[in-house]
Design an enzyme around this catalytic site. Structure first.
Site, PDB file in Angstrom:
ATOM      1  N   PRO A   1     -35.696 -50.527  69.301  1.00  0.00           N
ATOM      2  CG  PRO A   1     -33.795 -50.531  70.625  1.00  0.00           C
ATOM      3  CD  PRO A   1     -35.069 -49.788  70.387  1.00  0.00           C
ATOM      4  CD  GLU A   2     -40.247 -53.742  68.035  1.00  0.00           C
ATOM      5  OE1 GLU A   2     -40.466 -54.662  68.837  1.00  0.00           O
ATOM      6  OE2 GLU A   2     -40.946 -52.716  67.968  1.00  0.00           O
TER       7      GLU A   2
ATOM      8  NE  ARG B   1     -58.017 -62.647  75.382  1.00  0.00           N
ATOM      9  CZ  ARG B   1     -56.835 -62.328  75.891  1.00  0.00           C
ATOM     10  NH1 ARG B   1     -56.102 -63.236  76.460  1.00  0.00           N
ATOM     11  NH2 ARG B   1     -56.405 -61.097  75.832  1.00  0.00           N
TER      12      ARG B   1
ATOM     13  NE  ARG C   1     -37.482 -40.686  72.555  1.00  0.00           N
ATOM     14  CZ  ARG C   1     -38.576 -41.028  71.905  1.00  0.00           C
ATOM     15  NH1 ARG C   1     -38.487 -41.696  70.774  1.00  0.00           N
ATOM     16  NH2 ARG C   1     -39.764 -40.718  72.379  1.00  0.00           N
TER      17      ARG C   1
ATOM     18  CG  HIS D   1     -27.207 -39.209  74.794  1.00  0.00           C
ATOM     19  ND1 HIS D   1     -27.848 -38.278  75.586  1.00  0.00           N
ATOM     20  CD2 HIS D   1     -27.206 -38.696  73.541  1.00  0.00           C
ATOM     21  CE1 HIS D   1     -28.229 -37.248  74.832  1.00  0.00           C
ATOM     22  NE2 HIS D   1     -27.839 -37.476  73.588  1.00  0.00           N
TER      23      HIS D   1
END
Ligand code: ZN
Length: 275
Positions: free
Chosen positions: A2-3, A155, A110, A91
């Site tokens: 999931p983002e 950077r 997981r 789960h």
């Protein structure tokens, strides 16, 4: 995984049934998530009202007068709202039962997700170590071309790696970083320091654009988060480069190339995104 768009859509999905609701009971069936779930939550959460449901980075926060419950979906987690008494699925590790006879149910095959408690008064800044160092929200006004330009000076790291560093900006996951760089005609291995102001303006805009598009698309599957047996499939997106190695660029027909950058699959069009 999931983002940010999936997390934001989850937040929107659970908000109507959880906000302004009193927690009545907590069930922890398996405390072995990424970090152990504090078993004291069984005693401390009941009676508290969820004043608001917010998001910071990929954390969903249930904010109560006594503190905030921080929930992270990890690699495979999902949250769904089910009526009290709904049969368990495999789960289903944690239930937060509410006075409105609904349950906020955390499922995670997981178990890389997490549920953590942060003691604090509602309305005060979040001080949890996992949140304290996070960069600005990509969809907020704090994240813009000027910020990107200022923060990338000096950077000497690939811009894609910079974009995916949550201390610089949160929630620009691998798919979104790849796609935003393509839309901006910036090669992912360009050193961050070498971007000019105009490139930074474009990139900041496109990061917002890809995330907003995914959230908008997620809105159409919002019902998945509130049905008892709903599976929150991740958003099918129309992708320009991600996962399209050796396929023709949709803009110029050049084969898309793949490199591994900072251990993440990185896709680009060598013609549209010259180095
Ligand atoms: Zn191209």
């Amino acid at each position: 995984m999931p983002e940010l768009p999936e997390v934001e859509t989850t937040r929107k999905g659970i908000q109507p049934k959880t906000q302004q609701q009193t927690i009545s009971h907590v069930v922890i069936r398996n405390a072995s998530l990424r970090w152990p779930v504090d078993l004291n939550l069984i005693n401390t959460l009941p009676g508290l009202v969820i004043n608001s449901v917010t998001r910071r980075g990929k954390y969903i926060l249930l904010n109560t007068p006594a503190g905030s419950l921080l929930m992270h979906l990890g690699m495979s987690g999902n949250l769904r709202i089910v009526p009290l008494g709904t049969a368990l699925q495999k789960h289903d590790h944690v239930d937060i039962e509410l006075a409105n006879q609904h349950v906020l149910r955390f499922n995670d095959p997981r178990r890389f997700g997490s549920i953590l408690w942060q003691d604090q008064q509602d309305g005060t800044p979040l001080t949890h170590p996992l949140l304290a160092k996070l960069g600005p929200e990509p969809l907020s006004d704090d994240f813009n071309g000027d910020y990107l330009f200022a923060q990338t000076r000096g950077r000497k790291v690939a811009i894609k790696t910079w974009v995916m560093n949550s201390q610089m900006v949160v929630g620009a996951g691998n798919i979104y970083a790849n796609e935003a760089l393509f839309m901006s005609h910036i090669h992912p291995q360009t050193l961050a320091n070498n971007l000019n102001q105009s490139q930074c303006d474009t990139l900041a805009k496109n990061i917002k654009r890809v995330l907003n598009a995914a959230i908008k698309q997620g809105g159409t599957t919002l019902k998945d988060f509130v049905t008892p047996d709903g599976k929150p499939g991740y958003f099918a997106q129309s992708l320009n480069v991600y996962g399209r190695q050796d396929q023709a660029c949709l803009q110029c027909q050049t084969p898309i190339q793949k490199v591994v950058l900072n251990q993440r699959a990185t896709f680009f069009c060598p013609h549209c995104q010259p180095r």
